[in-house]
Design a protein around this motif. Structure first.
Motif, PDB file in Angstrom:
ATOM      1  N   ILE A   9      35.833  96.555  11.981  1.00  0.00           N
ATOM      2  CA  ILE A   9      34.823  97.414  12.661  1.00  0.00           C
ATOM      3  C   ILE A   9      35.212  97.997  14.295  1.00  0.00           C
TER       4      ILE A   9
ATOM      5  N   ARG B  48      29.769 101.525  11.205  1.00  0.00           N
ATOM      6  CA  ARG B  48      28.707 100.929  11.855  1.00  0.00           C
ATOM      7  C   ARG B  48      27.134 101.435  11.497  1.00  0.00           C
TER       8      ARG B  48
ATOM      9  N   TYR C  61      35.520  88.368  10.169  1.00  0.00           N
ATOM     10  CA  TYR C  61      35.619  88.556  11.688  1.00  0.00           C
ATOM     11  C   TYR C  61      34.071  88.259  12.182  1.00  0.00           C
ATOM     12  N   PHE C  62      33.217  88.460  11.288  1.00  0.00           N
ATOM     13  CA  PHE C  62      31.839  88.180  12.042  1.00  0.00           C
ATOM     14  C   PHE C  62      31.521  86.829  12.505  1.00  0.00           C
TER      15      PHE C  62
ATOM     16  N   GLY D  24      30.843  86.107  16.308  1.00  0.00           N
ATOM     17  CA  GLY D  24      29.620  85.834  16.843  1.00  0.00           C
ATOM     18  C   GLY D  24      29.316  84.329  17.342  1.00  0.00           C
TER      19      GLY D  24
ATOM     20  N   THR E  44      29.333  83.738  22.008  1.00  0.00           N
ATOM     21  CA  THR E  44      28.200  83.408  22.422  1.00  0.00           C
ATOM     22  C   THR E  44      28.195  81.866  22.996  1.00  0.00           C
TER      23      THR E  44
ATOM     24  N   PHE F 187      28.568  93.409  27.275  1.00  0.00           N
ATOM     25  CA  PHE F 187      28.537  93.474  25.923  1.00  0.00           C
ATOM     26  C   PHE F 187      29.233  95.048  25.347  1.00  0.00           C
TER      27      PHE F 187
ATOM     28  N   ALA G  49      22.251  87.747  20.935  1.00  0.00           N
ATOM     29  CA  ALA G  49      22.699  86.625  21.966  1.00  0.00           C
ATOM     30  C   ALA G  49      22.191  86.671  23.122  1.00  0.00           C
TER      31      ALA G  49
END
Ligand code: HEM
Length: 413
Positions: free
Chosen positions: A38, A50, A216-217, A221, A225, A334, A347
């Motif tokens: 993405i 998205r 990827y996530f 994530g 963080t 962000f 986050a």
């Protein structure tokens, strides 16, 4: 010949991030792992992806995670990492893996990787995610880049065979049951893998793209963080040295702690630079021109410290700072525009008064609050160590002690 346009002001950085003729360029060196993911898509294919995934990032879900899930994940992660040293009240714990692994459990479930209760299995996944993160962001690596990318590809193979394959098979069976009416739709997990598998034919999603997206996530994530959390915790400790009693105030006043977190996010963007490549000749509203093929390097640190927006003390940590309308307390950390972070509210939460329903503090504030409440103080035995393997300013280790002098309210005993 392609040129490089460098942008440092807040206004130019924000406009470049939002410009439709500038595609993502940060992952070109890590393309083997990031192709079709993405954050690396552009135009209609990005908008489509998205739309599919956005539905999973809901404020009511985040509010539930903040209240119920994140504190439990942190507690479990602390228990795992404190064990070798014995009792928590006397041990000295590196907080980097503690927080990273708490978030990894959450982000892996957002991704759709089923993880059992076996700790060794989970730690193996964490190791694989560290290799994927290093390879995907290889542009900022200081070591042998070819070796880092090969290492990342080998890690992806292992993620695929060990974690992804069974999660994939389970979801395909569930989707098939729902389609044939044997199960209600509510039985489907709410995660990226399920969403992509269900939309696979309609959106023509190749298997390898789904694999890279799901891989990827978990790392994006958890790594971003945990890095941000440790920067913020560092500022909390520093501030307490200058103004003793600060840590107790931060436990008592979540809004104040969240302001510390947002100010720290502003000073320490996850990636010091964003990179874009021009897909057509164009111009920013500020007048800067670019030609197709040019690179645009956005200095996120400089933009977030633009004195014309954040004041003469923009380089300083000042959690009492005020902001003009349209300026976010975390700056551009962000991102902005179409690639703006999907996990931002998870986050970082939202400033007071901005959430319609539940007050969202964000995972970072929630976890720091729990740590300080449990008496976390910077270890004098093991000072924090910077990570030299990347040009991204990051703490490699950051040890804390759980000081028995402080009770659950942070009050000296
Ligand atoms: C402090 C923590 C985080 C920071 C600083 C951060 C930062 C960012 C930034 C700067 C971008 C935009 C990249 C660009 O424009 O080139 C981004 C995108 C993204 N982030 Fe985050 N992120 C954080 C946490 C998370 C979490 C917890 C998740 C999910 C669990 C997440 C998921 C994503 C996704 C999916 C994108 C891509 C969005 C798109 O391309 O449309 N992030 N993040």
């Amino acid at each position: 010949m392609a040129e490089t346009l460098r942008l440092e002001s807040w206004a130019t950085a924000r406009e470049a991030l939002r410009h439709r003729d500038l595609r993502q360029g940060l992952y070109d060196e890590g393309r083997a792992l990031m192709d079709g993911v993405i954050v690396n898509l552009h135009g209609a294919s990005h908008t489509e992806r998205r739309r599919l995934e956005n539905r999973l990032f809901r404020r009511d879900t985040f509010a539930y995670w903040e209240r119920e899930l994140i504190p439990t994940l942190l507690e479990e992660s602390l228990a795992t990492h404190s064990l070798p040293q014995g009792r928590r009240d006397v041990s000295d714990v590196d907080i980097v893996p503690v927080v990273r692994h708490a978030m990894l459990r959450l982000a892996a479930s957002v991704a759709g990787l089923d993880i059992g209760s076996d700790t060794a299995d989970f730690l193996r996944l964490a190791g694989l995610m560290a290799r994927l993160a290093a390879a995907s962001t290889v542009v900022h690596a200081t070591g042998d880049k070819t070796a880092i990318v090969s290492n990342g590809l080998a890690a992806l193979d292992e993620v695929r065979s060990t974690y992804l394959a069974p999660s994939w098979a389970r979801r395909e069976a569930l989707i098939s049951d729902v389609r044939s009416g044997r199960r209600p739709e509510n039985d489907l997990p709410r995660d990226i893998l399920t969403v992509l598998l269900a939309a696979r034919e309609e959106h023509g999603l190749p298997t390898d793209v789904i694999e890279r997206e799901v891989a990827y996530f978990p790392w994006v994530g958890s790594h971003s963080t945990s890095i941000a959390l440790v920067h913020a915790l560092h500022h909390c400790f520093d501030h307490d040295e200058e103004q003793p009693g600060t840590l107790r105030t931060l436990v008592d006043e979540p809004d104040t702690l969240q302001r510390f977190v947002h100010e720290s996010l502003r000073l320490h963007p996850a990636s010091p630079q964003a990179v874009r490549r021009a897909v057509a000749d164009g111009q920013l509203p500020t007048g800067h021109r670019f030609a197709a093929g040019d690179s645009v390097v956005i200095d996120m640190v400089a933009a977030n410290r633009d004195a014309s927006v954040f004041g003469d003390d923009a380089d300083a940590f000042n959690p009492s700072r005020t902001f003009a309308d349209g300026v976010t307390p975390w700056g551009l950390t962000f991102g902005s525009g179409f690639h703006a972070c999907l996990g931002q509210e998870l986050a970082g939460g939202l400033p007071p008064g901005q959430s319609d329903g539940d007050r969202l503090l964000g995972a970072i504030t929630v976890m720091i609050s729990k740590l300080l409440d449990a008496g976390a103080r910077r270890s004098s035995l093991h000072p924090p160590v910077r990570d030299e393997r990347t040009t991204r300013p990051t703490w490699r280790t950051y040890h804390v002690v759980f000081d028995p002098q402080f009770d659950q309210q942070g009050e000296p005993r």
